[in-house]
Scaffold this active site. Sequence first.
Site, short mmCIF file in Angstrom:
data_model
loop_
_atom_site.label_atom_id
_atom_site.label_comp_id
_atom_site.label_asym_id
_atom_site.label_seq_id
_atom_site.Cartn_x
_atom_site.Cartn_y
_atom_site.Cartn_z
N SER A 107 0.84 -1.20 0.00
CA SER A 107 0.00 0.00 0.00
C SER A 107 0.87 1.26 0.00
O SER A 107 1.65 1.47 -0.94
CB SER A 107 -0.96 -0.05 1.19
OG SER A 107 -1.99 0.91 1.06
N ASP A 214 -10.05 -4.71 -4.49
CA ASP A 214 -9.40 -3.75 -3.60
C ASP A 214 -10.14 -2.42 -3.70
O ASP A 214 -10.10 -1.75 -4.73
CB ASP A 214 -7.93 -3.58 -4.00
CG ASP A 214 -7.13 -2.77 -2.99
OD1 ASP A 214 -7.73 -1.95 -2.27
OD2 ASP A 214 -5.90 -2.97 -2.93
N HIS A 244 -7.88 -5.53 0.01
CA HIS A 244 -6.65 -4.75 -0.01
C HIS A 244 -5.43 -5.50 0.53
O HIS A 244 -4.34 -5.39 -0.02
CB HIS A 244 -6.85 -3.46 0.78
CG HIS A 244 -5.70 -2.51 0.72
ND1 HIS A 244 -5.12 -2.10 -0.47
CD2 HIS A 244 -4.99 -1.89 1.72
CE1 HIS A 244 -4.13 -1.27 -0.21
NE2 HIS A 244 -4.02 -1.14 1.10
#
Length: 269
Positions: A107, A214, A244
């Site tokens: 991320s 996601d 995610h």
Amino acid sequence: MGDTREHVLTGSHGPITVRERPRERPRYLALVVHGYGEHAGRYEEPAGVLVEHGAAVFAPDHMGHGRSAGERVLVEDFEEVVGDVHLVAELARSVHPGVPVALIGHSMGGLISARYAQRYGDELAALVLSGPVIGAWELPGMLLSLDEIPDTPISPAALSRDPAVGAAYMADPLVWHGPMKRPTVEAFARTLETVAKGGDVGRLPLLWLHGDDDRLVPLAGSRVGVEQLSGGNLTERIYPGARHEVFNETNSAEVFADLIRFLDGVLTG
């Protein structure tokens, strides 16, 4: 959860805490770079997989995150965070000189790792990006257009199809559950542009992992960034239905198998 050591380094804005999962005579060093609002302690399972595979694992808490110093979730310049991660790499190499290094970023950690690879790619053997914040990520522009950034917490259901993951996240006192801060959002926007203009990483082997459901970092936007970043040595694994945090997903065994297969290819190739 296995032997864990803790180091404290002098980072760009004060002490940063680094978790080490040691391995005697490791095949490689794995640097694990966590995402926004969380901390390295949430990566115990992938760290264990990597140690079993032969890695010594080093994972910092970024400035303003976890057990490291700084105002919570305040990052005014991601170049400084990249510099902090480089300090961790230097620590790892001082313990195990001459051992190849794999950088694994999730991320926001994917954004940091992408920029790290642009700056220090010649020091890496492999780059792994999980749900990376690169490319056409629309959230910063949306938030910066508002007079006040809303206090809208991350939905735990967006992390994984496993409800226990979201429950643990919500109960974790080291996770930030408040609003994003404008200087951090501005830094995201600048660094997205910097990475987009920073060139590719040449023949550095790159593994991209992403869930096709996601909702925090949509697949299509990341694809733009990954294709700009890759120098052509790209392996991608897209997981149907996954959200995610693919390392915490219901199909995590499949994700770990793909990760290990990729790293084996790099180490033996």
